[in-house]
Design an enzyme around this catalytic site. Structure first.
Site, PDB file in Angstrom:
ATOM      1  N   GLN A 107       4.652  -4.910  -4.105  1.00 14.54           N
ATOM      2  CA  GLN A 107       4.193  -4.523  -4.889  1.00 14.54           C
ATOM      3  C   GLN A 107       4.980  -2.734  -5.088  1.00 14.54           C
ATOM      4  O   GLN A 107       5.376  -2.846  -3.611  1.00 14.54           O
ATOM      5  CB  GLN A 107       2.733  -4.112  -4.225  1.00 14.54           C
ATOM      6  CG  GLN A 107       2.897  -2.608  -5.733  1.00 14.54           C
ATOM      7  CD  GLN A 107       0.882  -1.997  -5.288  1.00 14.54           C
ATOM      8  OE1 GLN A 107       1.337  -1.472  -4.133  1.00 14.54           O
ATOM      9  NE2 GLN A 107       0.517  -2.241  -6.398  1.00 14.54           N
ATOM     10  N   TYR A 194       0.173   7.386  -8.238  1.00 14.07           N
ATOM     11  CA  TYR A 194       1.558   8.370  -8.015  1.00 14.07           C
ATOM     12  C   TYR A 194       2.416   7.758  -8.977  1.00 14.07           C
ATOM     13  O   TYR A 194       2.508   8.177 -10.284  1.00 14.07           O
ATOM     14  CB  TYR A 194       1.767   6.175  -7.220  1.00 14.07           C
ATOM     15  CG  TYR A 194       0.717   6.370  -6.123  1.00 14.07           C
ATOM     16  CD1 TYR A 194       0.730   7.025  -5.016  1.00 14.07           C
ATOM     17  CD2 TYR A 194      -0.133   5.194  -5.386  1.00 14.07           C
ATOM     18  CE1 TYR A 194      -0.581   6.821  -3.946  1.00 14.07           C
ATOM     19  CE2 TYR A 194      -1.148   5.450  -4.354  1.00 14.07           C
ATOM     20  CZ  TYR A 194      -1.085   6.117  -3.917  1.00 14.07           C
ATOM     21  OH  TYR A 194      -1.447   5.990  -2.531  1.00 14.07           O
ATOM     22  N   LEU A 317     -14.114  -4.886  -5.433  1.00 13.79           N
ATOM     23  CA  LEU A 317     -15.373  -5.603  -5.364  1.00 13.79           C
ATOM     24  C   LEU A 317     -15.907  -6.485  -5.494  1.00 13.79           C
ATOM     25  O   LEU A 317     -17.202  -6.512  -6.168  1.00 13.79           O
ATOM     26  CB  LEU A 317     -16.544  -4.858  -5.886  1.00 13.79           C
ATOM     27  CG  LEU A 317     -16.655  -3.230  -4.945  1.00 13.79           C
ATOM     28  CD1 LEU A 317     -17.650  -1.914  -5.311  1.00 13.79           C
ATOM     29  CD2 LEU A 317     -16.793  -3.951  -3.124  1.00 13.79           C
ATOM     30  N   GLY A 339      -9.508  -7.928  -2.263  1.00 14.06           N
ATOM     31  CA  GLY A 339      -8.649  -6.673  -0.947  1.00 14.06           C
ATOM     32  C   GLY A 339      -9.456  -6.818   0.438  1.00 14.06           C
ATOM     33  O   GLY A 339      -9.766  -7.486   1.067  1.00 14.06           O
TER      34      GLY A 339
HETATM   35  C1  FMN Z   1      -6.763  -0.899   2.961  1.00 17.01           C
HETATM   36  C2  FMN Z   1      -5.980  -0.572   2.034  1.00 17.01           C
HETATM   37  C3  FMN Z   1      -4.522  -0.684   2.006  1.00 17.01           C
HETATM   38  C4  FMN Z   1      -5.249   0.013   0.124  1.00 17.01           C
HETATM   39  N1  FMN Z   1      -3.155  -0.671  -0.677  1.00 17.01           N
HETATM   40  C5  FMN Z   1      -2.715  -0.292  -2.073  1.00 17.01           C
HETATM   41  C6  FMN Z   1      -1.859  -0.918  -1.830  1.00 17.01           C
HETATM   42  O1  FMN Z   1      -0.562  -0.629  -1.752  1.00 17.01           O
HETATM   43  N2  FMN Z   1      -1.605  -0.624  -3.450  1.00 17.01           N
HETATM   44  C7  FMN Z   1      -2.363  -0.765  -3.846  1.00 17.01           C
HETATM   45  O2  FMN Z   1      -1.899  -0.676  -5.649  1.00 17.01           O
HETATM   46  N3  FMN Z   1      -4.083  -0.424  -3.906  1.00 17.01           N
HETATM   47  C8  FMN Z   1      -4.185  -0.364  -2.594  1.00 17.01           C
HETATM   48  N4  FMN Z   1      -5.241  -0.622  -2.248  1.00 17.01           N
HETATM   49  C9  FMN Z   1      -5.998  -1.254  -3.159  1.00 17.01           C
HETATM   50  C10 FMN Z   1      -6.846  -3.045  -3.069  1.00 17.01           C
HETATM   51  O3  FMN Z   1      -5.932  -3.387  -3.663  1.00 17.01           O
HETATM   52  C11 FMN Z   1      -8.224  -2.515  -4.094  1.00 17.01           C
HETATM   53  O4  FMN Z   1      -7.463  -2.590  -5.009  1.00 17.01           O
HETATM   54  C12 FMN Z   1      -8.841  -2.015  -3.523  1.00 17.01           C
HETATM   55  O5  FMN Z   1      -9.590  -2.436  -2.451  1.00 17.01           O
HETATM   56  C13 FMN Z   1     -10.206  -3.186  -4.679  1.00 17.01           C
HETATM   57  O6  FMN Z   1     -10.575  -3.883  -4.040  1.00 17.01           O
HETATM   58  P1  FMN Z   1     -11.776  -4.475  -3.135  1.00 17.01           P
HETATM   59  O7  FMN Z   1     -12.697  -3.883  -3.449  1.00 17.01           O
HETATM   60  O8  FMN Z   1     -11.622  -6.159  -3.294  1.00 17.01           O
HETATM   61  O9  FMN Z   1     -11.274  -4.197  -1.890  1.00 17.01           O
HETATM   62  C14 FMN Z   1      -5.907  -0.376  -1.037  1.00 17.01           C
HETATM   63  C15 FMN Z   1      -7.360  -0.251  -0.336  1.00 17.01           C
HETATM   64  C16 FMN Z   1      -7.334  -1.419   1.058  1.00 17.01           C
HETATM   65  C17 FMN Z   1      -8.610  -1.139   1.270  1.00 17.01           C
END
Ligand code: FMN
Length: 390
Positions: A107, A194, A317, A339
Site C-alpha cells: 500500500q 490522509y 469487522l 485486519g
Molecule cells: C494496527 C492497525 C494498523 C492499521 N494500519 C492501516 C494502514 O496502514 N493502512 C490502511 O489503509 N488501514 C490501516 N488500518 C485499518 C485496517 O486495514 C482495517 O481497515 C481495519 O482494521 C478494519 O478491519 P478489521 O475490523 O478487520 O480490523 C489499520 C488497522 C489496524 C488495526
C-alpha cells in the site's frame, strides 16, 4: 483444494484472476501499520509479522502503508518507499510472502496533514514535547489547504500546483519501486483523511483553484495520481485503491461521491476499490468507541460494485468464515480483507477453510505444519477432544 470439485468450492476459496495475478482465495490481510519502522526501513518484526500471514493461508498479504516521501509518513515508525534502498529492504518480505503462495501487495501512501503524529499506541495524536525528547522528529505536514487536522495538530503547508504535480510523480515512483521490491499488486491509499482523501473531502479541501471546490475539482489530484501510477506500472499489474467510502460526518464525503469517484478510477484502469471509511474525525477508522456491527462497511462495497461494475474489497469487522463467504456470494464484494482478526489468529484462512469443509487432514497447511497437525488431531479426537480456536 484437497480434491473438492470446483463447483463445490465456497467463493471464499475460489481463486481469482486479476490482470496477471492469480490469487488462491479471496482472503486479503488488510494493510496494518506496525509503527516500528526505522527511518522508513522495515525491521525484523515486519519480516516475522508478514511471514505468519503468508504461512497462515491468505490469498493476498497487503503490507502496511509505505510513504512515497519522507514527510508523508504518519509517524516516525512508518514504512517508506521513497528511495531504492527502501525497496531493497522490502525484498525479503515480498519474496517470502510469494514463496508461500500468497500474493504480496504494497500500500503506497502519503499521510498529508495527519503526518508527524504519534504512533498508535502513543495516542495517535500530534507529537508531544515528550515524544520529541524521546527521539521523534517533527516536521511540517502538507495538505490541500493550511487547515490543521484538528485542534493542537500542526498547520500544514498547502501544496502549490507544481508541488501537486510532483506528488503524482512521487506516487508513480513509489509504485515502480514496490514492483522492484517484488510486490505484485499496488494499492494506493486514498482513505482515512490522509493526503489523497483530504483532497477529496470538502471538510479538508478548502482550495479555490482547479483542485478544490466542486467534486470534479476535488477528485482531480487523486485521479491524476491513479493515472500516473497506472501509466508507470505494467499492464498486467493489478491496481487497487483504498477509499473512505464516507466521512461519517455531515457535510463531508458521501457514498454517492464514492460511486462517481470509483467510476472515474475504473476508466483509468483501477481494478479493485477497497472500501473502508472515515478518518477525518480525530478518532481513527478503527476506534473502539464507535459501535459497529459485523461487516459494517460492506454495504459500501456492494453499492460501488453494483453501480459501477468495478470489483470491490470489503473490510471491517468481518470475523467469521460464514460472513466472509456470504458477502462474496451475495455480490457485495470480490475480496474480503481481515485486519484485527488476523492479528488475533494469523492462521484464520486455514481455520476458515476447515470450517467450510474445504479440506481434510490439514493438506492445505504448509507441509512443515500439516503433517504433524493431522496426526495430532487424530490423537486428540481419540481422547474425545475437539479443536477450537474461536
Ligand atoms: C494496527 C492497525 C494498523 C492499521 N494500519 C492501516 C494502514 O496502514 N493502512 C490502511 O489503509 N488501514 C490501516 N488500518 C485499518 C485496517 O486495514 C482495517 O481497515 C481495519 O482494521 C478494519 O478491519 P478489521 O475490523 O478487520 O480490523 C489499520 C488497522 C489496524 C488495526
Amino acid at each position: 483444494m484437497d480434491g473438492h470439485p470446483t463447483t463445490d468450492i465456497p467463493l471464499l476459496f475460489a481463486p481469482l484472476n486479476i490482470r496477471g495475478a492469480t490469487v488462491r482465495n479471496r482472503i486479503v490481510i488488510a494493510p496494518m501499520s506496525m509503527y516500528c519502522a526505522e527511518n522508513g526501513f522495515p525491521t525484523d518484526f515486519h519480516a516475522h509479522h508478514y511471514a505468519q500471514f503468508a504461512i497462515g493461508g491468505a490469498g493476498i498479504v497487503c503490507v502496511e502503508q509505505a510513504s512515497v516521501t519522507r514527510v508523508g509518513r504518519i509517524t516516525n515508525g512508518c514504512l517508506g518507499i521513497w528511495s531504492d534502498e527502501h525497496a531493497e529492504a522490502l525484498k525479503p518480505i515480498a519474496g517470502f510472502i510469494k514463496s508461500q503462495g500468497a500474493v504480496p501487495t504494497l500500500q503506497i501512501a502519503h499521510a498529508g496533514r495527519k503526518a508527524s503524529a504519534q504512533r498508535a499506541w502513543e495516542g495517535n495524536g500530534p507529537l508531544t514535547a515528550e515524544n520529541i525528547q524521546n527521539g521523534d522528529e517533527s516536521w511540517t505536514p502538507v495538505g490541500p489547504s493550511d487547515l490543521a487536522f484538528a485542534d493542537g495538530w500542526l498547520q500544514p503547508h498547502a501544496l502549490t500546483i507544481p508541488e501537486i504535480h510532483e506528488h503524482a510523480v512521487y506516487f508513480a515512483k513509489g509504485a515502480v519501486r514496490a514492483l522492484e521490491a517484488g510486490f505484485d499488486i499496488i494499492e494506493i491509499h486514498m482513505a482515512h483523511g490522509y493526503l489523497l482523501q483530504s483532497f477529496l473531502s470538502p471538510l479538508a479541501n478548502k482550495r479555490n483553484d482547479q483542485y478544490g471546490g466542486s467534486l470534479e475539482n476535488r477528485m482531480r489530484f487523486p485521479l491524476e495520481v491513479a493515472t500516473a501510477v497506472r501509466a508507470a506500472i505494467p499492464q498486467d499489474t493489478p491496481l487497487f485503491v483504498r477509499i473512505s467510502a464516507v466521512d461519517w460526518i455531515e457535510g463531508g464525503w458521501e457514498i454517492e461521491d464514492s460511486v462517481v469517484f470509483s467510476r472515474e478510477l475504473k476508466k483509468i484502469g483501477v481494478d479493485v476499490i477497497d472500501c473502508s471509511s472515515g478518518g477525518n474525525l480525530v478518532m481513527g477508522a478503527t476506534n473502539a468507541s464507535f459501535r459497529r456491527a459485523p461487516g459494517y462497511q460492506a454495504e459500501f462495497a456492494r453499492r460501488i460494485k453494483a453501480e459501477t461494475g468495478i470489483q470491490t474489497q470489503a473490510v471491517g469487522l468481518i470475523r467469521t468464515a460464514q460472513l466472509a463467504n456470504e458477502l462474496l456470494e451475495s455480490g457485495h464484494a470480490d475480496l474480503i480483507a481481515i485486519g484485527r482478526q488476523a492479528l488475533f489468529n494469523p492462521n484464520w484462512p486455514h481455520h476458515a477453510a476447515e470450517e467450510m469443509g474445504m479440506t481434510r487432514a490439514f493438506k492445505h497447511w504448509p507441509h512443515q505444519y500439516g503433517w504433524w497437525l493431522e496426526k495430532w488431531k487424530s490423537g486428540l479426537s481419540a481422547n474425545g477432544e475437539t479443536l477450537n480456536v474461536r
